[in-house]
Enzyme design. Structure first.
Site: not given
Length: 1095
Positions: A16, A80, A83-85
């Protein structure tokens, strides 16, 4: 957290990152290093970035073993990335995803607190986002930054750090847990609980204790934990059987600790010739090491002092796990993080047994009932389940049936060996207490044991019980009840059996029916015997006891001849004894003899030590003459001694707290000596059919529960106590309670069902439940009931002469008025929104009364319990109505996706009983219908006319719509109703349904074209509003009249309550006006038209 080993992995690493910061420099070199090491990494080059992460990215995260999060200065500028985290941290919690943060040219503190340049970027991203989304981002950033990661200050150069990160990833990949423990039932939940206690990612040293009884699985849990996480520590050790390694002969305490440390360090450091010369060796070697230490089966505090005396002995993030049977050992070592291992559930226990008996999770059909019996026999103890399952593997049904009785009477050798370790570690007085509970007193209250067990004092017993509880040998419940596991009880019985294998009369306790009968019939009992517990249902032949049977048992303290099956008065008693058979028992503290065969106790019987006398279903006519020294007696149970004519003088029984004389049908009176029972709590006199006389003017200050059910000759109620909580006068000839009852301050419930009550003059102010069922001479209910603030339940069913019901307090939550044939008028509305009403066969209810019931049904928040009242048609306030037993609603009428709560109405045909109803909800995409059951009322007579049955439901559990459901919304809802009762079930003639707002609490939460106010249903006409106001004014004006009546009936002590209620009546009219205004707005009416009625 679920075990990650069960996933099907596609990637080793999910990175990430913020591309503009690291993609073309640090990240590209890191990915190249991963590729050279064979580490499979997810690449998102082909994915188009948007404001939210899609299904493909979520799947990639969940299918990765490790996520490397590259925090950089602009990481938080991308929603992005944030939200990925969130998804990464969610997977960490739910499926064990390993997270490795890398802090690239950014301070971890800035990420943790969202400060500095990183924080400024974060604030810009938060603009325009919801509070919930911002909160979730902050939490994910903080949690991720708290995980120890690589800080740029610690880097010599980027090339070296890339190599280090690659090495760390490889180590984590190689540390993937094995599948050795995957099939262990319940292990996933155990590991999840231990992970929450260990807090593996947090700083500092933590010690966690696992405690519970022998054989429950403590060691297995510790091994599974070690297997899963030992690779994450610099050093790790599983040190088994610490108990056994601390008993070397010829060594003093210091020498034993040196020996234990030497064995520990030798194994941990893999140095066979290591020598320890002082007790600081562990600290010297491990203070800078991150270690995982499992100390299994610790039973002595000195062992912990030798191996883990101080947290500072170990390096940062070290974790120590201690397993033991003794909770107090953990407490003494200041271990605050503890996990008590519970027994598996019934289903889990059956699965464990079947895994070992059949090598599968469920039994074969022909052995299913036997498998359940073996599981019960094992007492859900995992060790016993494994041993018994392995023992029965491969055997046929006949061998199963043959083995069961043998295993019931004797412990398996391996199981006994494990369980006996805990018993052997007790002191002598603790062992004695253990045997008392195992053989006689399991399931009893702690206070009962203190009274029964001979000890120096109560504290001695309390301390012993605490030791047994701490060592997992008994379980103490909050209510004081003491329970011992069935296998531990069996162990205790086996210990007693081995006291004298071939001469049972020389044992401490006699419990086996065959052996006990042999001792009694052959007069072989000795002074060693303390207690006898004999189930007389197990006696095969008639047993005669001679006069000398108990002569040598001079120390007998507990004599318990009981029947485990229900006792029938016509049952032949198999145990017979002569008249003088009890004359040699001066030490008895417990005498429990069901169906005692003699009419009198022998003249030489001395009950001075008795704590409990339990002679239910006896043939006794009289116990003894004169005054006996009963100073220790707490319980006297003569229940169902139908020949008992007279009760002895009880003036010496000053500690008696329970007196049970129920079903003593020949008893005429209570002795005047009952006034001395100052500690009596319960007096049970039910079905004493000849009872006529109870001493008057006695005050028993401790008496709380009083039963006179079906004492049909009892006409007056005595002044017996002012502290009664439950008064049961069902079926008596009592016409009214004494005036003093209104001063009772603790009374909760009065039940006068089937009595001869003509009027109810006195009712306690604090009463909660009032039952007046089947008082056919009762004509009126006093108006002052509305001033009883705690009143919750009223039952006036079958009171056939009651014409009107007064206004009731808002606290009433249940009103039952079945077959009140004359009931016409209801004064006041039902204001409790959770009230349940039952007016079955109240056919004379006037229109105003029915309107009040309907109003209550309309506004109140019901449950599955139905409200029932006479009626022929579904009311108009149900928006959807249909004839027959089903109704279908299409989406063109209402948005079905918004509603999960409904109110339903049925019209039940006359001539049958309402035995409950099954309701099925069908939606378009339900795999199967949602089914609910409306239970029948406890009293449900034949319906004399059509009736309405109304209740409320919520479709549970609600779930977020799937993509398919979003594209194909529900087009219909079908609800079907079927009453229960087989051939005699009620016909459902009509049905109705009303949608309810999800969480609305106001009176208008129901979506209806009608508005209900003050007793009427109104549409768009102002005349209806005028009618409502007239009704409400009429109601309000009646308040003052009721207050006058109440004032005449109440004492001056109730004046304040009456004034308060009058103020409430005045305020209610204001509330109605407010409802009218709200309703008018909802219907689009001008407020101008309301002025004549709202001034």
């Amino acid at each position: 957290m679920a075990s990650s080993s069960s996933n099907s992995w596609r990637y080793d690493v999910f990175p990430s990152f913020r591309g503009e910061d690291v993609r073309n420099n640090f990240l590209s070199h890191l990915l190249k290093e991963f590729e050279s090491k064979g580490i499979v990494t997810f690449r998102d080059d082909h994915i188009k970035r948007s404001h939210t992460i899609g299904h493909e990215l979520r799947a990639a995260i969940r299918e990765s073993k490790i996520s490397v999060v590259l925090f950089s200065e602009n990481y938080a500028s991308s929603s992005w990335c944030l939200d990925e985290l969130i998804e990464i941290m969610k997977c960490k919690e739910e499926q064990g995803l390993k997270v490795m943060p890398v802090f690239y040219k950014v301070d971890p503190s800035d990420i943790r607190k969202q400060t500095g340049k990183f924080g400024m970027s974060f604030l810009e991203t938060c603009c325009g986002k919801t509070e919930e989304r911002q909160h979730n981002w902050r939490r994910a950033l903080t949690d991720a930054a708290n995980i120890l990661g690589d800080h740029p200050q610690n880097w010599d150069n980027e090339a070296y750090k890339i190599t280090t990160i690659s090495k760390d990833v490889l180590e984590k990949l190689n540390a993937t847990p094995s599948r050795d423990f995957n099939d262990l039932v319940g292990m996933e939940a155990h590991i999840a609980k231990m992970e929450s206690l260990l807090c593996l990612e947090s700083q500092g040293v933590r010690i966690v204790g696992i405690w519970g009884p022998a054989g429950v699985g403590k060691t297995t849990i510790a091994r599974a934990l070690y297997n899963q996480y030992h690779e994450n520590f610099n050093l790790s050790i599983f040190m088994e059987n610490v108990r056994e390694s601390y008993g070397e002969a010829g060594l003093d305490d210091y020498g034993l600790k040196l020996h234990l440390q030497q064995r520990f360090l030798s194994k941990l450091l893999d140095q066979k010739d290591l020598r320890v010369r002082h007790l600081g060796a562990i600290e010297e070697r491990l203070k800078s090491q991150k270690v995982l230490i499992i100390l299994d089966d610790v039973d002595n505090i000195e062992q912990l002092k030798a191996l883990a005396k101080e947290n500072q002995w170990f390096g940062n993030k070290s974790r120590i796990v201690v397993t033991t049977q003794n909770k107090q050992l953990l407490v003494s070592h200041d271990i605050n993080h503890m996990y008590q291992v519970a027994y598996p559930s019934k289903q889990e226990a059956l699965t464990i047994f079947c895994q070992h008996a059949f090598k599968q999770s469920s039994p074969s059909d022909d052995l299913k009932h036997l498998a359940i019996e073996f599981t019960t026999l094992a007492g859900h103890l995992p060790l016993a389940l494994r041993v018994l399952g392995s023992f029965m593997r491969g055997k046929g049904k006949e061998e199963w049936e043959f083995s069961l009785p043998t295993l019931k009477s004797r412990l398996d050798g391996e199981v006994e060996k494990v369980l006996k370790v805990g018993y052997d570690g007790l002191h002598d007085h603790e062992k004695d207490l253990f045997l008392h509970i195992a053989c006689i007193f399991s399931g009893q209250h702690e206070n009962y044991l203190k009274q029964m067990i001979i000890a120096n004092n109560d504290t001695y017993v309390s301390f012993g019980l605490q030791v047994l509880a701490d060592k997992s040998l008994i379980q103490k419940f909050e209510n004081g009840r003491i329970e011992m596991h069935s296998l531990l009880r069996q162990l205790g019985k086996e210990v007693v059996r081995k006291q004298s294998i071939y001469e049972p009369g020389k044992r401490q306790f006699l419990m086996n029916a065959k052996e006990t009968c042999g001792v009694l019939s052959n007069n072989t009992g000795t002074g060693t015997v303390l207690g006898i517990s004999l189930d007389m249902c197990e006696i095969k032949e008639e047993l005669y006891i001679s006069e000398k049977t108990f002569e040598e048992m001079r120390n007998l303290v507990y004599l318990k001849f009981y029947m485990s099956s229900p006792i029938d008065d016509k049952m032949k008693v198999k145990l017979q004894l002569p008249e003088e058979g009890l004359s040699y028992l001066p030490q008895l503290r417990l005498l429990h003899w069901d169906a005692y065969p003699l009419e009198f106790f022998p003249s030489s019987f001395r009950p001075e030590c008795l704590v409990e006398l339990n002679m239910s279903h006896s043939k006794l006519k009289k116990l003894w003459s004169g005054v006996q020294p009963l100073r220790n007696l707490r319980t006297m149970n003569l229940n169902s001694s139908r020949n008992l004519e007279i009760l002895p003088n009880l003036m010496e029984a000053t500690k008696l707290n329970r007196l049970d004389l129920g079903w003593c049908e020949s008893l005429v009176e209570l002795p005047s000596s009952i006034k001395n029972l100052q500690h009596l709590i319960l007096l049970e006199m039910s079905c004493c059919k000849k009872l006529e006389i109870i001493p008057t003017n006695i005050n028993l200050p401790s008496l709380e529960v009083l039963h006179f059910r079906y004492c049909t000759r009892l006409q007056t109620f005595p002044e017996i106590s002012t502290n009664i909580r439950l008064l049961n006068l069902i079926g008596t000839a009592i016409t009214e309670v004494p005036p003093s009852v209104k001063y009772w301050s603790k009374i909760d419930e009065i039940c006068m069902e089937r009595a001869k009550v003509k009027r109810l003059v006195h009712v306690p102010y604090v009463l909660e439940k009032l039952c007046l069922r089947e008082n056919k001479e009762l004509e009126t209910i006093p108006r002052y009931l509305k001033y009883l603030p705690r009143l919750q339940m009223i039952d006036i069913s079958y009171c056939i002469n009651i014409i009107s019901l007064p206004k009731l307090p808002g606290s009433v939550s249940a009103l039952t008025a079945v077959n009140c044939e004359s009931l016409q008028i209801l004064h006041g509305h039902f204001r409790n929104k959770s009230i349940h009403l039952n007016f079955i066969n109240c056919l004379k209810l006037g229109q105003r009364a029915q309107e009040k019931i309907h109003r209550s049904v309309y506004i109140h928040q019901s449950s599955y319990i139905a409200d029932v009242l006479p009626g022929e048609h579904v009311p108009a306030y149900f928006s959807y109505r249909s004839t027959g037993s089903s109704i279908m609603i299409h989406s063109n009428k209402v948005d079905l996706s918004k509603f999960n709560r409904f109110k339903v109405c049925l019209v039940l045909g006359a001539g049958k009983r309402f035995e409950g109803c099954d309701i099925k909800f069908y939606k378009q995409f339900f795999c199967k219908p949602r089914e609910y059951y409306v239970p029948k009322h406890l009293d449900s007579p034949l319906l004399k006319s059509d009736h309405l049955c109304m209740c409320e439901f919520e479709l549970m559990p609600p779930h977020p719509p799937t993509e398919w459901e979003l594209l194909h919304p529900n087009e219909f809802l079908e609800v079907s109703f079927e009453s229960r009762g087989g051939l005699y079930k009620c016909e459902v003639k009509e049905c109705g349904l009303q949608f309810l707002e999800p969480h609305e609490t106001s009176e208008f939460r129901y979506l209806s074209p009608h508005l209900y106010l003050g007793g009427s249903w109104i549409g768009n006409s102002s005349s209806s509003i005028e009618e409502i106001i007239h009704v409400d004014q009429e109601e309000s004006s009646s308040d003052s009249e009721e207050i006058i009546y109440a004032d005449q009936e109440e004492s001056s002590s109730g004046i304040e309550e009456i004034i308060h209620a009058e103020r409430e009546g005045t305020n209610r009219r204001k509330s109605v006006m407010r409802w009218i205004k709200v309703g008018a707005r909802k219907m689009g009416l001008s407020l101008e038209c309301l002025k004549p009625w709202t001034r």
